[in-house]
Write an enzyme that holds these catalytic residues in place. Structure first.
Site, PDB file in Angstrom:
ATOM      1  N   GLU A 110      -9.197   3.776   2.447  1.00 47.46           N
ATOM      2  CA  GLU A 110      -8.725   3.845   1.065  1.00 47.46           C
ATOM      3  C   GLU A 110      -7.665   2.802   0.734  1.00 47.46           C
ATOM      4  O   GLU A 110      -7.506   2.429  -0.426  1.00 47.46           O
ATOM      5  CB  GLU A 110      -8.177   5.250   0.775  1.00 47.46           C
ATOM      6  CG  GLU A 110      -6.718   5.502   1.175  1.00 47.46           C
ATOM      7  CD  GLU A 110      -6.442   5.377   2.669  1.00 47.46           C
ATOM      8  OE1 GLU A 110      -7.389   5.494   3.468  1.00 47.46           O
ATOM      9  OE2 GLU A 110      -5.278   5.148   3.050  1.00 47.46           O
TER      10      GLU A 110
ATOM     11  N   LYS B 220       0.862  -1.191   0.000  1.00 48.24           N
ATOM     12  CA  LYS B 220       0.000   0.000   0.000  1.00 48.24           C
ATOM     13  C   LYS B 220       0.896   1.237   0.000  1.00 48.24           C
ATOM     14  O   LYS B 220       1.701   1.423   0.906  1.00 48.24           O
ATOM     15  CB  LYS B 220      -0.895   0.018   1.244  1.00 48.24           C
ATOM     16  CG  LYS B 220      -1.585   1.367   1.505  1.00 48.24           C
ATOM     17  CD  LYS B 220      -2.463   1.357   2.766  1.00 48.24           C
ATOM     18  CE  LYS B 220      -2.989   2.766   3.092  1.00 48.24           C
ATOM     19  NZ  LYS B 220      -3.811   2.809   4.327  1.00 48.24           N
TER      20      LYS B 220
ATOM     21  N   ASP C 205       1.941   6.600   5.353  1.00 53.39           N
ATOM     22  CA  ASP C 205       0.918   5.644   4.939  1.00 53.39           C
ATOM     23  C   ASP C 205       1.327   4.910   3.650  1.00 53.39           C
ATOM     24  O   ASP C 205       0.555   4.136   3.099  1.00 53.39           O
ATOM     25  CB  ASP C 205      -0.417   6.372   4.755  1.00 53.39           C
ATOM     26  CG  ASP C 205      -1.604   5.456   4.993  1.00 53.39           C
ATOM     27  OD1 ASP C 205      -1.440   4.419   5.660  1.00 53.39           O
ATOM     28  OD2 ASP C 205      -2.701   5.778   4.496  1.00 53.39           O
TER      29      ASP C 205
ATOM     30  N   LYS D   6      -9.757  13.170   8.205  1.00 51.39           N
ATOM     31  CA  LYS D   6      -9.223  12.835   9.526  1.00 51.39           C
ATOM     32  C   LYS D   6      -9.143  14.098  10.389  1.00 51.39           C
ATOM     33  O   LYS D   6      -9.017  15.197   9.853  1.00 51.39           O
ATOM     34  CB  LYS D   6      -7.802  12.272   9.383  1.00 51.39           C
ATOM     35  CG  LYS D   6      -7.734  10.880   8.794  1.00 51.39           C
ATOM     36  CD  LYS D   6      -6.280  10.414   8.694  1.00 51.39           C
ATOM     37  CE  LYS D   6      -6.183   9.023   8.100  1.00 51.39           C
ATOM     38  NZ  LYS D   6      -6.833   7.981   8.894  1.00 51.39           N
TER      39      LYS D   6
ATOM     40  N   ARG E 279      -7.412  -0.365   1.315  1.00 50.67           N
ATOM     41  CA  ARG E 279      -7.958  -1.606   0.750  1.00 50.67           C
ATOM     42  C   ARG E 279      -8.396  -1.411  -0.704  1.00 50.67           C
ATOM     43  O   ARG E 279      -8.370  -2.339  -1.497  1.00 50.67           O
ATOM     44  CB  ARG E 279      -9.112  -2.100   1.642  1.00 50.67           C
ATOM     45  CG  ARG E 279     -10.256  -1.165   1.745  1.00 50.67           C
ATOM     46  CD  ARG E 279     -11.164  -1.449   2.960  1.00 50.67           C
ATOM     47  NE  ARG E 279     -10.575  -0.980   4.221  1.00 50.67           N
ATOM     48  CZ  ARG E 279     -11.154  -1.119   5.409  1.00 50.67           C
ATOM     49  NH1 ARG E 279     -12.315  -1.745   5.536  1.00 50.67           N
ATOM     50  NH2 ARG E 279     -10.571  -0.672   6.498  1.00 50.67           N
TER      51      ARG E 279
ATOM     52  N   ASP F  15      -2.368  10.400   3.454  1.00 44.85           N
ATOM     53  CA  ASP F  15      -3.761  10.010   3.684  1.00 44.85           C
ATOM     54  C   ASP F  15      -4.455  11.034   4.564  1.00 44.85           C
ATOM     55  O   ASP F  15      -4.351  10.991   5.791  1.00 44.85           O
ATOM     56  CB  ASP F  15      -3.797   8.615   4.339  1.00 44.85           C
ATOM     57  CG  ASP F  15      -5.225   8.144   4.599  1.00 44.85           C
ATOM     58  OD1 ASP F  15      -6.166   8.765   4.056  1.00 44.85           O
ATOM     59  OD2 ASP F  15      -5.382   7.140   5.339  1.00 44.85           O
TER      60      ASP F  15
ATOM     61  N   ASP G 174     -11.903   7.270   3.938  1.00 45.93           N
ATOM     62  CA  ASP G 174     -10.667   7.060   4.701  1.00 45.93           C
ATOM     63  C   ASP G 174     -10.277   5.579   4.740  1.00 45.93           C
ATOM     64  O   ASP G 174      -9.174   5.235   5.166  1.00 45.93           O
ATOM     65  CB  ASP G 174     -10.852   7.607   6.126  1.00 45.93           C
ATOM     66  CG  ASP G 174      -9.532   7.794   6.849  1.00 45.93           C
ATOM     67  OD1 ASP G 174      -8.473   7.717   6.178  1.00 45.93           O
ATOM     68  OD2 ASP G 174      -9.560   8.021   8.069  1.00 45.93           O
TER      69      ASP G 174
HETATM   70  N1  BES Z   1      -3.875   4.800   6.998  1.00 41.79           N
HETATM   71  C1  BES Z   1      -4.983   4.548   7.857  1.00 41.79           C
HETATM   72  C2  BES Z   1      -4.658   3.591   8.987  1.00 41.79           C
HETATM   73  C3  BES Z   1      -3.642   4.042   9.993  1.00 41.79           C
HETATM   74  C4  BES Z   1      -4.038   4.621  11.174  1.00 41.79           C
HETATM   75  C5  BES Z   1      -2.303   3.820   9.785  1.00 41.79           C
HETATM   76  C6  BES Z   1      -3.103   5.005  12.106  1.00 41.79           C
HETATM   77  C7  BES Z   1      -1.367   4.200  10.714  1.00 41.79           C
HETATM   78  C8  BES Z   1      -1.770   4.797  11.885  1.00 41.79           C
HETATM   79  C9  BES Z   1      -6.143   3.975   7.048  1.00 41.79           C
HETATM   80  O1  BES Z   1      -6.225   4.383   5.741  1.00 41.79           O
HETATM   81  C10 BES Z   1      -7.388   4.391   7.730  1.00 41.79           C
HETATM   82  O2  BES Z   1      -7.669   5.568   7.722  1.00 41.79           O
HETATM   83  N2  BES Z   1      -8.128   3.450   8.290  1.00 41.79           N
HETATM   84  C11 BES Z   1      -9.328   3.737   8.970  1.00 41.79           C
HETATM   85  C12 BES Z   1     -10.353   2.721   8.545  1.00 41.79           C
HETATM   86  C13 BES Z   1     -11.746   3.063   8.967  1.00 41.79           C
HETATM   87  C14 BES Z   1     -12.244   4.273   8.213  1.00 41.79           C
HETATM   88  C15 BES Z   1     -12.638   1.867   8.700  1.00 41.79           C
HETATM   89  C16 BES Z   1      -9.058   3.643  10.459  1.00 41.79           C
HETATM   90  O3  BES Z   1      -8.269   2.806  10.877  1.00 41.79           O
HETATM   91  O4  BES Z   1      -9.611   4.451  11.200  1.00 41.79           O
HETATM   92 ZN    ZN Z   2      -4.450   4.978   4.848  1.00 42.94          ZN
HETATM   93 MN    MN Z   3      -7.320   6.207   5.535  1.00 47.07          MN
END
Ligand code: BES
Ligand code: ZN
Ligand code: MN
Length: 493
Positions: free
Chosen positions: A343, A259, A282, A271, A345, A264, A341
């Protein structure tokens, strides 16, 4: 990179010297010589410090005599418990204790040539620093160590073993550099450019831009990218090191997918501001795949390996994807984007499906900073491992223990998969709050056609807020050593 040299064991006449101590064993060889030359100062200092050689314990002695500026004694722990990790960490302790010296030597005593190289690897890994953007730092505030001589009985053999270790360290540093770069510098196009440089190592590198991705039908990945002025890229890196076999005798390649979200913001599902700068890393999954490919090429691994990275920036804008949008993935399956967010996947599903369809892999491992939920579950000690294959899982688990880049297997189950059902499309891109890391993995699994596959959620591992024995704080390059070890132990010649 720390300049590492290997030399025959002899007491240096000046400079800084590190000695390694086995717990419960009397010092011998060079150690004794150094102690005698300094009139017993070293033994007295260790006595005062109650130093017994325990793993991770270090004593630093300044100006002990005999012209030596500093002696550092590092405990290796019990001889029976010494393994590669212990040696890497001891090397790291040497580098940390010697940071104020320009040149230092470490005497490895009775360790073998291969073990001497493990010390060197640990020292090199610890001495890494990303200081490209510090322009006003005073020289006296910078770490000084540039050269480390490893004193060993079989210098030639240790030097040969170091060749391999050096390739690993170089791969790790490439990953750490990429992950540390600020997001205004490291856009998808810039990262692709840096991948192209790997051709120097003998890798074949292909870069696909927006037009090609559009033509292929990467609707899920392009949906993420559409809000950004920075164009997406997919990079495919090929290392053909297996050498033999044609037609049906040719071994299938091992495939790694990363990824690569260079920043992000969350997109329209934006966020919170606090800590958002962390989302520059990310792209760590992709950064790790790039460093791994560099390592495999650098050490001429006898394997056919392909690394693929999906590079995008996730931004909110007038052209950004909306919650509620339905996109068509490369596999043909449609996805209702509930949360922009989630994204990662959406990027992985297209790249992974492409990899599987195009390269008929022996197995696929994807790496992604995919969910915050994995940090809640496993903290910063293990990456989450999700897999449809027990053998691959077991091998990853063992490689993790050997390298210290640990993984912990999490469940996959149809019951979780149900959380992804959509009223309008083939699936939603989120499954709600419960088991957020598992539903993310279930989502990815919908794009895997019975191929051995493992997904590593490295959100808790890619970046470290604190220094550890051979990883300075910041970008860790978690996964480079793990996957290099997986390949070396099971998939080479
Ligand atoms: N890049 C983030 C996940 C992340 C969070 C990586 C903290 C490193 C540190 C990912 O794209 C994300 O935003 N995931 C969301 C998913 C949710 C919207 C289902 C998350 O983990 O909040
Ligand atoms: Zn992300
Ligand atoms: Mn995200």
């Amino acid at each position: 990179m720390l300049d590492i040299a290997f030399a025959r064991t002899a007491l240096p006449k000046s400079g800084a010297l590190a000695l390694l101590a086995h717990e419960g064993e009397k010092p011998s060889g060079l150690w004794q010589q150094a102690d005698e030359a300094t009139g017993g100062t070293i033994a007295r200092a260790l006595e005062v410090a109650s130093f017994k050689g325990a793993k991770g314990k270090t004593v630093s002695i300044l100006a002990p005599g005999a012209g030596i500026a500093r002696v550092v004694v590092v405990g290796l722990g019990k001889p029976a418990e010494i393994d590669e990790r212990v040696l890497n960490e001891a090397g790291g302790a040497v580098a940390a204790a010697m940071a104020g010296e320009a040149v230092a030597a470490v005497a490895v005593g009775t360790l073998t040539a291969a073990q001497a190289a493990d010390i060197a690897v640990g020292a090199a890994l610890k001495a890494y620093r990303f200081d490209r953007y510090r322009t006003t730092e005073k020289a006296e505030d910078k770490p000084k160590l540039t050269k480390l001589s490893v004193l060993t009985a079989d210098a030639a053999k240790a030097r040969a073993a170091w060749e391999r270790g050096k390739a690993v360290a170089e791969g790790v540093f490439l990953t750490r550099d990429l992950v540390s770069e600020p997001p205004n510098v490291l856009t998808p196009a810039e990262m692709a450019k840096r991948c192209e440089k790997l051709a120097e190592l003998g890798l074949k590198v292909e870069v696909l831009g927006p037009k090609e991705l559009q033509k292929l039908g990467f609707g899920a990945m392009l949906g993420v990218s559409q809000g950004s002025v920075n164009e997406p890229r997919m990079v495919v890196m090929h290392w053909n090191g297996a050498g033999g076999g044609k037609g049906k005798d040719k071994e299938k390649p091992v495939v790694f997918v990363g990824k690569g979200v260079t920043f992000d913001t969350g997109g329209i599902s934006i966020k919170p501001a606090g800590g958002m700068e962390d989302m520059k890393w990310d792209m760590a999954g992709a950064g790790t795949v790039v460093g791994l490919m560099a390592t495999l090429a650098g050490r001429k691994a006898k394997v056919d390996a392909i690394g693929l990275v999906g590079l995008v920036e996730n931004m909110p804008s007038g052209s950004a994807q909306r919650p509620g949008d339905v996109v068509k993935s490369y596999s043909g399956q449609t996805i209702e984007v509930i949360n922009t967010d989630a994204e990662g996947r959406l990027v992985l599903c297209d790249v992974l499906y492409y990899a599987q369809e195009k390269y008929d892999p022996k197995f696929m491992v994807d790496l992604a900073t995919l969910t915050g939920a994995i940090i809640i579950g496993l903290g910063h000690e293990h990456a989450g491992l999700f897999s449809n294959d027990d053998t691959l899982s077991q091998r990853l688990h063992e490689a993790g223990k050997a390298t210290g880049e640990k993984v912990w297997r999490m469940p996959l189950d149809d019951a979780y998969d149900k959380q992804l059902r959509s009223e309008i499309a083939d699936m939603k891109n989120i499954g709600g709050r419960p088991a957020g890391s598992i539903t993310a993995a279930q989502f990815i699994q919908r794009f895997v056609n019975k191929k051995p596959w493992a997904h590593l959620d490295i959100a808790g591992m890619a970046w470290s807020g604190k220094d550890s024995p051979c990883v300075p704080k910041g970008a860790t390059a978690f996964g480079v050593r793990l996957l290099d070890r997986l390949v070396a132990d099971h998939y080479e010649g």
